[in-house]
Design an enzyme around this catalytic site. Structure first.
Site, PDB file in Angstrom:
ATOM      1  N   ASP A 189       0.861  -1.179   0.000  1.00  0.00           N
ATOM      2  CA  ASP A 189       0.000   0.000   0.000  1.00  0.00           C
ATOM      3  C   ASP A 189       0.909   1.244   0.000  1.00  0.00           C
ATOM      4  O   ASP A 189       1.466   1.567  -1.041  1.00  0.00           O
ATOM      5  CB  ASP A 189      -0.919  -0.096   1.228  1.00  0.00           C
TER       6      ASP A 189
ATOM      7  N   ARG B  61     -11.530 -12.446   7.267  1.00  0.00           N
ATOM      8  CA  ARG B  61     -10.298 -13.123   6.833  1.00  0.00           C
ATOM      9  C   ARG B  61     -10.612 -14.481   6.215  1.00  0.00           C
ATOM     10  O   ARG B  61      -9.857 -14.999   5.400  1.00  0.00           O
ATOM     11  CB  ARG B  61      -9.345 -13.308   8.015  1.00  0.00           C
TER      12      ARG B  61
ATOM     13  N   VAL C 241     -10.031  -3.645   0.553  1.00  0.00           N
ATOM     14  CA  VAL C 241     -10.379  -5.035   0.238  1.00  0.00           C
ATOM     15  C   VAL C 241     -10.295  -5.924   1.473  1.00  0.00           C
ATOM     16  O   VAL C 241      -9.543  -5.631   2.414  1.00  0.00           O
ATOM     17  CB  VAL C 241      -9.470  -5.605  -0.878  1.00  0.00           C
TER      18      VAL C 241
ATOM     19  N   ASP D  58      -8.471  -8.344   6.499  1.00  0.00           N
ATOM     20  CA  ASP D  58      -9.555  -8.072   7.440  1.00  0.00           C
ATOM     21  C   ASP D  58     -10.081  -6.647   7.422  1.00  0.00           C
ATOM     22  O   ASP D  58      -9.451  -5.725   6.907  1.00  0.00           O
ATOM     23  CB  ASP D  58      -9.059  -8.335   8.870  1.00  0.00           C
TER      24      ASP D  58
END
Ligand code: 5GP
Ligand code: MG
Ligand code: MG
Length: 181
Positions: free
Chosen positions: A107, A169, A157, A163
């Site tokens: 990210d 999950r 997402v 999670d």
């Protein structure tokens, strides 16, 4: 007893079948690198399902990786710069090893950059990285993964180990979730 919070609607982004095909292709690419006694270091918690599938795909491609885990948490927002903290370090002796870091999502890049620097500082011979999803649009650090499953849109997402508040999950697919309100 309090009721658990209501579940969010989730739209499939990558199906279980699409993920399985991509994981196998990643393993084939990793096998081609002819790493010496590779040590897979999975970043907890988000990568636990991905790495479980990846190491079995590596086995199918003839590799015999060792596996260890590093548990990292990041604090602060992108604008604040954020910091990464080690909640649980690797146990293995890293010196001289060919290491493959495995994470769920790249990210901002802070987590992967931190993990790479940490393993290099511990004397790894080679540090490679494999992420399932790459959100290129959100990068703030100069860091890339050597192996990427999917280039992902800039959406939150969940599923396949990832999670929201420790939920979702268990989903066998990856889906997008919309913020409430
Ligand atoms: P970075 O340090 O690159 O900013 O953050 C990477 C970590 O943030 C990922 O390993 C993942 O744990 C978390 N993360 C980033 N984007 C998402 C997302 O869309 N969904 C979930 N569940 N976690 C995310
Ligand atoms: Mg993660
Ligand atoms: Mg999380």
């Amino acid at each position: 007893m309090a009721e658990p919070p209501a579940l969010h609607p989730i739209a499939t982004l990558y199906s279980a079948k699409a993920i399985a095909a991509r994981v196998d292709a990643l393993a084939a690419g990793i096998a081609d690198r002819k790493l010496h006694a590779p040590l897979v270091v999975a970043v907890l918690k988000g990568s636990f399902i991905f790495v479980a599938d990846l190491i079995r795909a590596l086995h199918a491609h003839g590799l015999t990786p060792e596996i260890d885990f590093i548990f990292l948490a990041s604090y602060g927002s992108d604008t604040e710069g954020g910091a990464v903290e080690i909640l649980r370090d690797v146990e293995s002796d890293i010196a001289g090893r060919d290491v493959m870091i495995v994470d769920d999502i790249l990210d901002s890049g802070r987590t992967l950059l931190f993990a790479k620097e940490r393993l290099r500082a511990k004397g790894a011979r080679t540090v490679l990285s494999c992420v399932l999803l790459d959100k290129k649009a959100r990068r703030t650090e100069m860091v890339t993964a050597d192996f990427t499953g999917f280039e992902c849109p800039d959406r939150f997402v969940v599923g396949y180990g990832m999670d929201l508040g420790n939920r979702y999950r268990e989903l066998p697919f990856i889906g997008t979730i919309e913020p409430a309100g």
